[in-house]
Design a protein around this motif. Structure first.
Motif, PDB file in Angstrom:
ATOM      1  N   PRO A  59       0.794  -1.236   0.000  1.00 22.00           N
ATOM      2  CA  PRO A  59       0.000   0.000   0.000  1.00 22.00           C
ATOM      3  C   PRO A  59       0.830   1.293   0.000  1.00 22.00           C
ATOM      4  O   PRO A  59       0.270   2.387  -0.033  1.00 22.00           O
ATOM      5  CB  PRO A  59      -0.817  -0.100   1.285  1.00 22.00           C
ATOM      6  CG  PRO A  59      -0.023  -0.980   2.181  1.00 22.00           C
ATOM      7  CD  PRO A  59       0.740  -1.912   1.285  1.00 22.00           C
ATOM      8  N   LEU A  60       2.146   1.185   0.015  1.00 23.92           N
ATOM      9  CA  LEU A  60       2.989   2.374   0.184  1.00 23.92           C
ATOM     10  C   LEU A  60       3.384   3.015  -1.142  1.00 23.92           C
ATOM     11  O   LEU A  60       3.573   2.336  -2.147  1.00 23.92           O
ATOM     12  CB  LEU A  60       4.255   2.005   0.960  1.00 23.92           C
ATOM     13  CG  LEU A  60       4.054   1.390   2.343  1.00 23.92           C
ATOM     14  CD1 LEU A  60       5.397   1.069   2.972  1.00 23.92           C
ATOM     15  CD2 LEU A  60       3.235   2.297   3.231  1.00 23.92           C
ATOM     16  N   SER A  61       3.569   4.316  -1.092  1.00 32.19           N
ATOM     17  CA  SER A  61       4.092   5.074  -2.236  1.00 32.19           C
ATOM     18  C   SER A  61       5.614   5.109  -2.146  1.00 32.19           C
ATOM     19  O   SER A  61       6.199   4.734  -1.123  1.00 32.19           O
ATOM     20  CB  SER A  61       3.546   6.502  -2.188  1.00 32.19           C
ATOM     21  OG  SER A  61       4.078   7.187  -1.048  1.00 32.19           O
ATOM     22  N   ASP A  62       6.259   5.610  -3.206  1.00 36.17           N
ATOM     23  CA  ASP A  62       7.716   5.791  -3.165  1.00 36.17           C
ATOM     24  C   ASP A  62       8.107   6.720  -2.014  1.00 36.17           C
ATOM     25  O   ASP A  62       9.091   6.480  -1.318  1.00 36.17           O
ATOM     26  CB  ASP A  62       8.234   6.364  -4.489  1.00 36.17           C
ATOM     27  CG  ASP A  62       8.275   5.324  -5.599  1.00 36.17           C
ATOM     28  OD1 ASP A  62       8.145   4.117  -5.315  1.00 36.17           O
ATOM     29  OD2 ASP A  62       8.452   5.726  -6.766  1.00 36.17           O
ATOM     30  N   GLU A  63       7.314   7.781  -1.832  1.00 33.98           N
ATOM     31  CA  GLU A  63       7.618   8.733  -0.755  1.00 33.98           C
ATOM     32  C   GLU A  63       7.570   8.039   0.604  1.00 33.98           C
ATOM     33  O   GLU A  63       8.465   8.211   1.438  1.00 33.98           O
ATOM     34  CB  GLU A  63       6.617   9.895  -0.764  1.00 33.98           C
ATOM     35  CG  GLU A  63       6.817  10.865   0.391  1.00 33.98           C
ATOM     36  CD  GLU A  63       5.683  11.872   0.581  1.00 33.98           C
ATOM     37  OE1 GLU A  63       5.842  12.749   1.444  1.00 33.98           O
ATOM     38  OE2 GLU A  63       4.657  11.777  -0.116  1.00 33.98           O
ATOM     39  N   GLN A  64       6.552   7.229   0.834  1.00 31.61           N
ATOM     40  CA  GLN A  64       6.429   6.533   2.104  1.00 31.61           C
ATOM     41  C   GLN A  64       7.553   5.505   2.281  1.00 31.61           C
ATOM     42  O   GLN A  64       8.071   5.348   3.382  1.00 31.61           O
ATOM     43  CB  GLN A  64       5.066   5.839   2.191  1.00 31.61           C
ATOM     44  CG  GLN A  64       3.916   6.825   2.324  1.00 31.61           C
ATOM     45  CD  GLN A  64       2.570   6.151   2.154  1.00 31.61           C
ATOM     46  OE1 GLN A  64       2.385   5.339   1.248  1.00 31.61           O
ATOM     47  NE2 GLN A  64       1.636   6.492   3.031  1.00 31.61           N
ATOM     48  N   MET A  65       7.911   4.825   1.208  1.00 35.16           N
ATOM     49  CA  MET A  65       8.989   3.825   1.283  1.00 35.16           C
ATOM     50  C   MET A  65      10.313   4.464   1.677  1.00 35.16           C
ATOM     51  O   MET A  65      11.124   3.854   2.363  1.00 35.16           O
ATOM     52  CB  MET A  65       9.175   3.124  -0.074  1.00 35.16           C
ATOM     53  CG  MET A  65       8.123   2.097  -0.421  1.00 35.16           C
ATOM     54  SD  MET A  65       8.270   0.550   0.488  1.00 35.16           S
ATOM     55  CE  MET A  65       9.784  -0.140  -0.174  1.00 35.16           C
ATOM     56  N   ASN A  66      10.553   5.693   1.246  1.00 33.74           N
ATOM     57  CA  ASN A  66      11.844   6.348   1.450  1.00 33.74           C
ATOM     58  C   ASN A  66      11.861   7.354   2.593  1.00 33.74           C
ATOM     59  O   ASN A  66      12.882   7.994   2.848  1.00 33.74           O
ATOM     60  CB  ASN A  66      12.290   7.000   0.136  1.00 33.74           C
ATOM     61  CG  ASN A  66      12.698   5.946  -0.875  1.00 33.74           C
ATOM     62  OD1 ASN A  66      13.733   5.319  -0.740  1.00 33.74           O
ATOM     63  ND2 ASN A  66      11.849   5.726  -1.882  1.00 33.74           N
ATOM     64  N   TRP A  67      10.757   7.481   3.318  1.00 33.78           N
ATOM     65  CA  TRP A  67      10.680   8.412   4.443  1.00 33.78           C
ATOM     66  C   TRP A  67      11.454   7.856   5.632  1.00 33.78           C
ATOM     67  O   TRP A  67      11.379   6.677   5.968  1.00 33.78           O
ATOM     68  CB  TRP A  67       9.217   8.624   4.830  1.00 33.78           C
ATOM     69  CG  TRP A  67       9.033   9.566   5.981  1.00 33.78           C
ATOM     70  CD1 TRP A  67       9.015  10.933   5.935  1.00 33.78           C
ATOM     71  CD2 TRP A  67       8.844   9.200   7.353  1.00 33.78           C
ATOM     72  NE1 TRP A  67       8.833  11.441   7.207  1.00 33.78           N
ATOM     73  CE2 TRP A  67       8.721  10.389   8.091  1.00 33.78           C
ATOM     74  CE3 TRP A  67       8.781   7.995   8.023  1.00 33.78           C
ATOM     75  CZ2 TRP A  67       8.515  10.415   9.468  1.00 33.78           C
ATOM     76  CZ3 TRP A  67       8.585   7.998   9.402  1.00 33.78           C
ATOM     77  CH2 TRP A  67       8.453   9.211  10.103  1.00 33.78           C
ATOM     78  N   ARG A  68      12.226   8.730   6.265  1.00 34.11           N
ATOM     79  CA  ARG A  68      12.988   8.369   7.469  1.00 34.11           C
ATOM     80  C   ARG A  68      12.373   9.054   8.679  1.00 34.11           C
ATOM     81  O   ARG A  68      12.107  10.250   8.637  1.00 34.11           O
ATOM     82  CB  ARG A  68      14.433   8.841   7.349  1.00 34.11           C
ATOM     83  CG  ARG A  68      15.257   8.067   6.370  1.00 34.11           C
ATOM     84  CD  ARG A  68      16.622   8.709   6.282  1.00 34.11           C
ATOM     85  NE  ARG A  68      17.604   7.691   5.950  1.00 34.11           N
ATOM     86  CZ  ARG A  68      18.890   7.830   6.139  1.00 34.11           C
ATOM     87  NH1 ARG A  68      19.376   8.938   6.684  1.00 34.11           N
ATOM     88  NH2 ARG A  68      19.715   6.878   5.797  1.00 34.11           N
ATOM     89  N   PRO A  69      12.219   8.321   9.784  1.00 27.46           N
ATOM     90  CA  PRO A  69      11.646   8.936  10.979  1.00 27.46           C
ATOM     91  C   PRO A  69      12.555  10.003  11.586  1.00 27.46           C
ATOM     92  O   PRO A  69      12.076  10.926  12.233  1.00 27.46           O
ATOM     93  CB  PRO A  69      11.443   7.780  11.946  1.00 27.46           C
ATOM     94  CG  PRO A  69      12.192   6.630  11.393  1.00 27.46           C
ATOM     95  CD  PRO A  69      12.469   6.898   9.947  1.00 27.46           C
TER      96      PRO A  69
END
Length: 184
Positions: free
Chosen positions: A27-37
């Motif tokens: 369900p994730l987008s590229d942005e969500q996959m590459n987001w760092r906390p």
């Protein structure tokens, strides 16, 4: 074909990891996959990419060990170091080890590419699990790619790969539930 029970267990573990990675990331987008906390913490893509690189690093050792193995069934047992290492691999957060050079998380990458690499190497490892059937499991030893004095049984190597995947997929789940995770 009926696999040796320990190989069947390794096969099930690796198949479960493949399904889990897909469920986590579908369900994730590229942005969500590459987001760092936060700086210094890996993104989901980095966790998955690290697992791909680790799998690729182990395949030559698996192949070499299997090529040298003699065909014969036999009892299977783990040594004390291997038993300890396998038991600790799944324990997220208990033992932290810096990724060896060459296995660090890759830079940001598109979701499709990240998953394609992960699935390709782990499907190849599944093929090696099947090919291992009939080998003497207690004598077939795989040299660790970064600690050459350490050798694990073939099936122990498969179990460690699966445990390592579970560990970093748990890390990826933590990223997904972190405050500030982008929503679509």
């Amino acid at each position: 074909m009926t696999l040796h029970p320990d190989l069947e267990d390794a096969r099930r573990q690796i198949e479960a990891v493949l399904a889990d990675a897909r469920t986590l990331t579908d369900p994730l987008s590229d942005e969500q996959m590459n987001w760092r906390p936060s700086p210094g913490h890996w993104s989901i893509a980095e966790c998955v990419g690290h697992l791909s690189r680790t799998g690729v690093a182990f395949v030559p050792g698996i192949k070499a060990a299997m090529e040298q193995a003699q065909k014969s069934g036999g009892p299977f047992r783990y040594g004390w170091l291997e038993s300890w290492a396998v038991s600790k691999m799944d324990q997220r957060g208990k033992i932290k080890v810096k990724a060896p050079k060459g296995l660090e998380a890759p830079p940001a990458c598109p979701k499709a590419e990240c998953l394609r690499e992960f699935e390709a190497v782990h499907k190849e490892i599944l093929e090696w699990v099947t090919r291992a059937n009939g080998l003497h499991l207690s004598k077939t030893r795989v040299r660790h790619p970064f600690l050459p004095i350490v050798r694990y049984s073939l099936c122990g190597t498969f179990r460690m790969i699966a445990g390592h995947c579970r560990r970093h997929l748990a890390q990826a789940r933590e990223v997904r539930s972190a405050p500030g995770f982008p929503v679509r």
